[in-house]
Design a protein around this motif. Structure first.
Motif, short mmCIF file in Angstrom:
data_model
loop_
_atom_site.label_atom_id
_atom_site.label_comp_id
_atom_site.label_asym_id
_atom_site.label_seq_id
_atom_site.Cartn_x
_atom_site.Cartn_y
_atom_site.Cartn_z
N GLU A 70 0.83 -1.21 0.00
CA GLU A 70 0.00 0.00 0.00
C GLU A 70 0.87 1.26 0.00
OE1 GLU A 70 -3.10 0.44 -0.52
OE2 GLU A 70 -3.64 -1.67 -0.57
N GLU A 71 2.02 1.17 0.71
CA GLU A 71 2.91 2.33 0.78
C GLU A 71 3.45 2.68 -0.63
OE1 GLU A 71 7.35 3.31 2.56
OE2 GLU A 71 6.26 1.59 3.36
N CYS A 72 3.88 1.64 -1.36
CA CYS A 72 4.37 1.88 -2.73
C CYS A 72 3.26 2.47 -3.59
CB CYS A 72 4.84 0.56 -3.37
SG CYS A 72 6.24 -0.19 -2.55
N LYS A 73 2.06 1.93 -3.39
CA LYS A 73 0.92 2.34 -4.19
C LYS A 73 0.59 3.82 -3.92
CE LYS A 73 -3.59 0.37 -5.14
NZ LYS A 73 -4.50 -0.73 -4.86
N GLU A 74 0.59 4.18 -2.62
CA GLU A 74 0.24 5.56 -2.26
C GLU A 74 1.21 6.57 -2.86
OE1 GLU A 74 -0.08 5.67 2.00
OE2 GLU A 74 -1.82 4.33 1.91
N LYS A 75 2.50 6.19 -2.90
CA LYS A 75 3.49 7.13 -3.43
C LYS A 75 3.36 7.26 -4.95
CE LYS A 75 7.03 6.83 0.09
NZ LYS A 75 8.30 6.21 0.47
N LEU A 76 3.02 6.15 -5.61
CA LEU A 76 3.00 6.15 -7.08
C LEU A 76 1.77 6.83 -7.67
CD1 LEU A 76 4.33 2.69 -8.23
CD2 LEU A 76 5.09 4.90 -9.05
N VAL A 77 0.60 6.58 -7.05
CA VAL A 77 -0.65 7.02 -7.69
C VAL A 77 -0.66 8.52 -8.00
CG1 VAL A 77 -3.13 7.26 -7.36
CG2 VAL A 77 -2.04 5.06 -7.00
N PRO A 78 -0.30 9.40 -7.02
CA PRO A 78 -0.36 10.83 -7.36
C PRO A 78 0.55 11.18 -8.53
CG PRO A 78 0.08 10.50 -5.02
CD PRO A 78 0.12 9.15 -5.65
N PHE A 79 1.71 10.52 -8.59
CA PHE A 79 2.64 10.84 -9.69
C PHE A 79 2.08 10.38 -11.03
CE2 PHE A 79 5.96 9.33 -12.55
CZ PHE A 79 6.52 10.57 -12.87
N LEU A 80 1.55 9.16 -11.06
CA LEU A 80 1.02 8.63 -12.33
C LEU A 80 -0.17 9.47 -12.80
CD1 LEU A 80 1.24 4.82 -11.57
CD2 LEU A 80 2.72 6.13 -13.08
N LYS A 81 -0.90 9.99 -11.81
CA LYS A 81 -2.05 10.84 -12.13
C LYS A 81 -1.54 12.11 -12.82
CE LYS A 81 -6.18 12.07 -9.50
NZ LYS A 81 -6.68 12.01 -8.11
N LYS A 82 -0.44 12.66 -12.26
CA LYS A 82 0.12 13.90 -12.80
C LYS A 82 0.61 13.68 -14.24
CE LYS A 82 4.11 16.74 -11.94
NZ LYS A 82 5.32 16.79 -11.12
N VAL A 83 1.15 12.49 -14.52
CA VAL A 83 1.66 12.19 -15.86
C VAL A 83 0.51 12.11 -16.86
CG1 VAL A 83 2.79 10.41 -17.23
CG2 VAL A 83 3.71 11.02 -15.03
N GLY A 84 -0.67 11.73 -16.38
CA GLY A 84 -1.82 11.69 -17.28
C GLY A 84 -2.54 10.37 -17.33
N PHE A 85 -2.17 9.42 -16.45
CA PHE A 85 -2.93 8.17 -16.39
C PHE A 85 -4.11 8.36 -15.45
CE2 PHE A 85 1.29 6.50 -17.57
CZ PHE A 85 0.93 5.67 -18.60
N ASN A 86 -5.22 7.75 -15.77
CA ASN A 86 -6.39 7.83 -14.90
C ASN A 86 -6.33 6.63 -13.94
OD1 ASN A 86 -8.89 7.48 -13.73
ND2 ASN A 86 -10.03 8.03 -15.57
N PRO A 87 -6.15 6.89 -12.61
CA PRO A 87 -5.93 5.78 -11.68
C PRO A 87 -7.06 4.76 -11.67
CG PRO A 87 -5.55 7.88 -10.60
CD PRO A 87 -6.11 8.18 -11.94
N LYS A 88 -8.28 5.21 -11.98
CA LYS A 88 -9.40 4.26 -11.90
C LYS A 88 -9.45 3.36 -13.14
CE LYS A 88 -12.38 6.71 -8.71
NZ LYS A 88 -11.41 7.80 -8.38
N LYS A 89 -9.15 3.95 -14.30
CA LYS A 89 -9.34 3.18 -15.53
C LYS A 89 -8.05 2.62 -16.11
CE LYS A 89 -11.59 6.19 -17.99
NZ LYS A 89 -12.56 7.07 -18.63
N ASP A 90 -6.96 3.45 -16.09
CA ASP A 90 -5.76 3.07 -16.85
C ASP A 90 -4.72 2.28 -16.06
OD1 ASP A 90 -7.02 4.68 -18.61
OD2 ASP A 90 -5.69 6.39 -18.34
N ILE A 91 -4.83 2.31 -14.73
CA ILE A 91 -3.75 1.71 -13.94
C ILE A 91 -4.26 0.51 -13.17
CG2 ILE A 91 -1.90 2.18 -12.30
CD1 ILE A 91 -2.34 5.12 -12.73
N HIS A 92 -3.47 -0.55 -13.13
CA HIS A 92 -3.84 -1.72 -12.35
C HIS A 92 -2.61 -2.18 -11.56
CE1 HIS A 92 -6.33 -5.25 -11.51
NE2 HIS A 92 -5.19 -5.91 -11.50
N PHE A 93 -2.75 -2.24 -10.24
CA PHE A 93 -1.61 -2.67 -9.40
C PHE A 93 -1.73 -4.16 -9.09
CE2 PHE A 93 -1.43 1.82 -8.65
CZ PHE A 93 -0.12 2.07 -8.34
N MET A 94 -0.59 -4.86 -9.04
CA MET A 94 -0.61 -6.24 -8.54
C MET A 94 0.74 -6.63 -7.96
SD MET A 94 -0.85 -8.54 -11.96
CE MET A 94 -2.45 -8.04 -12.43
N PRO A 95 0.73 -7.41 -6.87
CA PRO A 95 1.98 -7.87 -6.28
C PRO A 95 2.47 -9.11 -7.01
CG PRO A 95 0.16 -8.65 -4.97
CD PRO A 95 -0.44 -7.88 -6.11
#
Length: 570
Positions: free
Chosen positions: A306-331
């Motif tokens: 979750e810690e890795c996820k929390e740090k990444l999401v705001p950045f990826l959002k800024k780049v232009g990915f939509n966290p709900k639709k374009d990004i999928h996290f998995m361990p």
């Protein structure tokens, strides 16, 4: 053993003894031939080979020793399958076991020949994964081609995950991997052996760093994937941009190990730069693999994930990915293969699909088959003619088609087409192709040239207007500033010749006056002039060839899109 197969004591005796016997057998042999048989047409859709001795009685064959094609009689063939391994004769094993031999890679010639085989295989081992792609059945619906690029910081485990996927999908033989493991152990690098399936040259293996973009492929039930294994090291970012420009889907690999995630994500790390470059290269969907979850410092802990996820999401959002639709996290764990194909028992909190099934379940990409042919060239070499590599962005290419190479307008003809090393007659958008061309020399082609259909050539020129976002640059950028432009697969030096206006990020309004300079985080429209003629399209008409990055001093400075092409003044 057939008496005719043994070596005689003396050849003179042999000839005399053989002749009458053979002469006696000939009539019976000819009697068994069916002269009116239909010409043999291979049935590509035939089911798996099952020995059909029981039905064989339908064709009446005289009960003599009529030699069958492979040198054993019908009766021998039944036992052939059980006994071919024990046979000592060098020529044995050609009979009924034939089909099985082929499927196991054809490397079994009987016990004696096996050792020689191993030595020969050492040489050819690198090429082993290639021929294992079964050519598609003619009437089977063509599987959708998806190009997946693996990006992320150096040592996050991109090549290892790629190698593991190839092993899990059966593209690399266990024996090959065992050989890599032995070699890696000798170099005290036993955890690197999986990445060697993709890092094939010596330099990459010695240092454990990918340099070139590795390519491999695997198939799932519904799709055919090409893996593009991009280098993570910051010195090789230009290679990574070339890889990302061919991808439809990016897999951002990050390491969950304490300290490694942080270095990859900080200011100088490649996690940020790669995610941004992938977005600029037109990758719409991003899968973030949190790798090394089996590490003792992590041990599949949900907190760390979750810690890795929390740090990444705001950045990826800024780049232009939509966290709900374009990004999928998995361990996952690349080294053990956990959560790549099968779910993991230790990881109870992750309920989604493992990686390969998830890729298979993604929706199809929309591609225009009827558009003009556009194939940006990634690489070229000489091999019985001129061979080029690239991904077909739009249109369809077939054998013997006439195309035009831009920007130098050579008319070429397609001699043969290989899609992921399997010969085909025609190709659809999204496929990675090797084309053998006629009518052009290898020296006349540069990466970044484009194959087009003669009736619809792509635009080429030196001057164009573009909208640019300055991502990071310490000082200001004024007209006269030089940088390196990466557009589709082309790399060319450009100069910003004029700044036309600033664009307000929030409202999109353009400034009335010309700015004297632009600085970090500003958006502007500028006129750029390339050192040589390049092929490009406006972003509106053809997005894949209208988006670019500007780099300088080994850093990505700006990303942008082509708004309009300026005709040259004579």
């Amino acid at each position: 053993m057939d008496p005719r197969d043994t070596a005689p004591d003396s050849w003179e005796l042999e000839e005399d003894a053989e002749a009458p016997a053979a002469a006696a057998e000939l009539p019976t042999a000819f009697a068994a031939l069916n002269v009116n048989a239909k010409p043999f047409v291979p049935n590509v859709n035939a089911p798996v080979f099952v020995p059909s001795f029981l039905q064989a009685s339908a064709v009446e064959i005289p009960a003599s020793d009529a030699p069958v094609e492979n040198g054993g009689t019908e009766a021998d063939m039944t036992t052939e399958e059980e006994t071919w391994e024990q046979k000592e004769e060098p020529g044995g094993g050609g009979g009924g076991g034939g089909d099985e031999d082929l499927s196991s890679g054809g490397a079994c010639e009987g016990g004696a020949a096996r050792n020689e085989d191993e030595e020969m295989m050492e040489e050819e081992e690198e090429e082993m994964p290639m021929p294992k792609v079964a050519p598609a059945l003619p009437d089977a619906p063509k599987k959708e081609h998806v190009n997946v690029v693996f990006i992320g910081h150096v040592d996050a485990g991109k090549s290892t995950i790629g190698g593991q996927i190839m092993y899990l999908t059966g593209m690399v033989e266990k024996r090959t991997l065992e050989k890599y493991e032995r070699e890696a152990k000798e170099k005290n690098r036993e955890t690197w052996y999986l990445s060697w399936a993709l890092d094939t040259n010596q330099e990459e293996r010695d240092k454990g760093k990918t340099v070139e973009v590795g390519r491999a492929y695997f198939e799932t039930e519904k799709k055919h994937f090409t893996i593009l294994d991009a280098p993570g090291h910051k010195s090789f970012v230009p290679n990574m941009i070339g890889g990302a420009s061919q991808a439809d889907l990016a897999v951002l690999v990050i390491s969950a190990r304490k300290g490694e995630f942080e270095t990859g994500f900080e200011k100088g790390g490649q996690t940020r730069e790669h995610a941004m470059l992938a977005k600029t290269a037109g990758v719409k969907h991003l899968i973030v693999l949190v790798n090394k979850m089996d590490d003792p410092t992590v041990n599949w802990s949900l907190e760390r994930y979750e810690e890795c996820k929390e740090k990444l999401v705001p950045f990826l959002k800024k780049v232009g990915f939509n966290p709900k639709k374009d990004i999928h996290f998995m361990p996952c764990s690349g080294l053990t293969g956990a959560n790549l194909k099968e779910p993991v028992t230790e990881c109870t909190w992750y309920t989604g699909l493992p990686f390969i099934p998830h890729l298979d379940s993604l929706p199809n990409f929309t591609r225009s088959n009827d558009g003009p042919v556009r194939l940006p060239i990634v690489d070229k070499y000489k091999d019985m003619g001129t061979v080029i590599l690239g991904k077909l962005e739009s249109g369809c290419i077939s054998k013997a088609q006439q195309l035009v190479m831009m920007p130098n307008r050579h008319t070429v003809e397609v001699l043969s087409l290989l899609s992921d090393d399997v010969e085909t007659d025609d190709a659809t958008p999204g496929e990675n192709l090797k084309l053998r061309l006629k009518g052009i020399e290898e020296e006349e082609i540069l990466p970044g040239f484009i194959l087009c259909s003669p009736d619809n050539l792509c635009h080429s020129g030196r001057t164009f207007d573009a909208q640019i976002v300055i991502i990071e640059h310490k000082s200001i950028i004024c007209p006269g500033y030089n940088a390196v432009l990466h557009i589709h697969t082309c790399i060319e030096e450009v100069q910003i010749s004029a700044l036309i206006c600033l664009v307000d990020k929030k409202t999109g309004e353009k400034s009335k006056t010309r700015p004297r300079f632009v600085k970090q985080d500003q958006v502007c429209i500028a006129r750029l002039r390339a050192a040589g003629v390049i092929c490009l399209e406006t972003f509106k008409e053809f997005p894949q060839m209208g988006r670019f990055t500007l780099r300088d001093e080994g850093k990505t400075i700006a990303i942008g899109k082509v708004l309009k092409l300026v005709p040259e003044k004579d």
